[in-house]
Scaffold this motif. Structure first.
Motif, PDB file in Angstrom:
ATOM      1  N   ARG A  23       0.703  -1.250  -0.185  1.00  0.00           N
ATOM      2  CA  ARG A  23      -0.161  -0.273  -0.105  1.00  0.00           C
ATOM      3  C   ARG A  23       0.734   1.436   0.094  1.00  0.00           C
ATOM      4  O   ARG A  23       0.656   2.298   0.839  1.00  0.00           O
ATOM      5  CB  ARG A  23      -0.947   0.054   1.314  1.00  0.00           C
ATOM      6  CG  ARG A  23      -1.976  -1.143   1.077  1.00  0.00           C
ATOM      7  CD  ARG A  23      -2.927  -1.096  -0.066  1.00  0.00           C
ATOM      8  NE  ARG A  23      -4.020  -1.781  -0.154  1.00  0.00           N
ATOM      9  CZ  ARG A  23      -3.898  -2.841  -0.605  1.00  0.00           C
ATOM     10  NH1 ARG A  23      -2.816  -3.209  -1.573  1.00  0.00           N
ATOM     11  NH2 ARG A  23      -5.037  -3.883  -0.811  1.00  0.00           N
ATOM     12  N   ARG A  51      -8.268   0.700  -3.736  1.00  0.00           N
ATOM     13  CA  ARG A  51      -7.284   0.276  -2.723  1.00  0.00           C
ATOM     14  C   ARG A  51      -6.557   1.484  -1.881  1.00  0.00           C
ATOM     15  O   ARG A  51      -6.503   1.532  -0.480  1.00  0.00           O
ATOM     16  CB  ARG A  51      -5.984  -0.154  -3.531  1.00  0.00           C
ATOM     17  CG  ARG A  51      -6.252  -1.672  -4.046  1.00  0.00           C
ATOM     18  CD  ARG A  51      -4.917  -2.377  -4.488  1.00  0.00           C
ATOM     19  NE  ARG A  51      -4.373  -1.483  -5.753  1.00  0.00           N
ATOM     20  CZ  ARG A  51      -3.623  -1.696  -6.655  1.00  0.00           C
ATOM     21  NH1 ARG A  51      -3.076  -3.170  -6.591  1.00  0.00           N
ATOM     22  NH2 ARG A  51      -3.091  -0.979  -7.272  1.00  0.00           N
ATOM     23  N   HIS A  55      -7.237   2.492   2.048  1.00  0.00           N
ATOM     24  CA  HIS A  55      -6.176   2.586   2.989  1.00  0.00           C
ATOM     25  C   HIS A  55      -6.229   3.726   3.857  1.00  0.00           C
ATOM     26  O   HIS A  55      -5.971   3.903   4.991  1.00  0.00           O
ATOM     27  CB  HIS A  55      -4.774   2.650   2.408  1.00  0.00           C
ATOM     28  CG  HIS A  55      -3.617   2.971   3.048  1.00  0.00           C
ATOM     29  ND1 HIS A  55      -2.963   1.919   3.925  1.00  0.00           N
ATOM     30  CD2 HIS A  55      -2.967   3.868   3.842  1.00  0.00           C
ATOM     31  CE1 HIS A  55      -2.042   2.211   4.716  1.00  0.00           C
ATOM     32  NE2 HIS A  55      -2.018   3.748   4.519  1.00  0.00           N
TER      33      HIS A  55
END
Length: 271
Positions: A23, A51, A55
């Motif tokens: 990440r 994604r 996060h």
């Protein structure tokens, strides 16, 4: 099939082709936001598979992810829950004046604004969406790097990976249109399951660092940082605590800007 975007139409395939297990993009963005004192409300425009939005949500922020691809949005809601996901065109959107403390635009999404009017519309939309003092964080290809190599004929790039038992192979060619400041990409996909080849073509605008600085400033922002890395897509990649090199010659650009004044009417990207 030639008009389809294989990876956009198949978000799981996209994540297999471009993994980000660490990440890096989300962590880099969170450090930028935290380092410049951003509030909690974040818009990830051009969020893709979600994604990075997820996060930032996990880091404690209230996140909205927006994208033009319905397939990406469905995938994001299912596989990266937490943020609110909605459909919006980054070239011109209205999600409420002052609704966000930060707007994030990663992975060259800003460069899909190929004309001055589209870029002005995007920046005006970001300015409107931000509360006073809000941040714009963007990461993209560097026009100076590619335009400086416009005379070179690079060899096609090849790549292969396997997803759900099928091997995908791609041959990618880049071409710089120096006169129009565009980076053209043609990509041919083949698989080992008997499917016909898929041809894809796309293009990004190539912005020079000083052009980006001037345009963002004219759109009502104060540029706080503009550098070529390290970042989530540089080599070597960014790590926590890494300081910018202070240069703008690498293949990526990283922008952090703060909303300052109202935009003059003539600069609001009206058609």
């Amino acid at each position: 099939m030639n008009d389809r975007n294989l990876l956009t139409d198949n978000p799981a395939l996209y994540e297999t082709r471009f993994p980000d297990a660490e990440r890096l993009a989300g962590r880099w963005t969170e450090e930028c936001l935290r380092g410049h004192g951003s509030g909690a409300r974040v818009l990830d425009i051009g969020c893709g598979t979600g994604r990075d939005a997820a996060h930032l949500h996990a880091a404690g922020r209230t996140v909205t992810g927006a994208d033009l691809s319905d397939a990406m949005l469905r995938y994001a809601a299912r596989h990266h829950p937490g943020p609110r996901y909605l459909r919006a065109d980054l070239r011109r959107f209205d999600l409420g004046a002052g609704s966000f403390d930060a707007v994030v635009c990663l992975d060259s999404a800003l460069l899909y604004c190929r004309t001055d009017a589209e870029l002005a519309g995007c920046l005006a939309s970001c300015h409107r969406a931000l509360a006073p003092g809000g941040l714009l964080v963007a990461e993209m290809r560097n026009g100076a790097y590619f335009l400086g190599r416009a005379h070179r004929d690079g060899a096609p790039a090849t790549h292969a990976f396997t997803h759900e038992g099928v091997t995908y192979r791609s041959v990618t060619r880049l071409r710089v249109d120096a006169a129009r400041h565009l980076l053209h990409r043609s990509r041919t996909w083949t698989t080992d399951d008997g499917s016909p080849p898929v041809e894809q073509r796309s293009a990004w605008r190539l912005l020079l660092p000083d052009e980006l600085h001037r345009t963002v400033t004219g759109a009502g922002f104060e540029v706080l940082a503009l550098h070529d890395g390290p970042g989530p897509r540089t080599e070597p990649a960014w790590r926590e605590g890494a300081f910018p090199r202070g240069t703008t010659t690498g293949d990526r650009l990283h922008l952090i800007a703060r909303r300052r004044a109202p935009i003059p009417t003539a600069q609001q990207g009206q058609p």
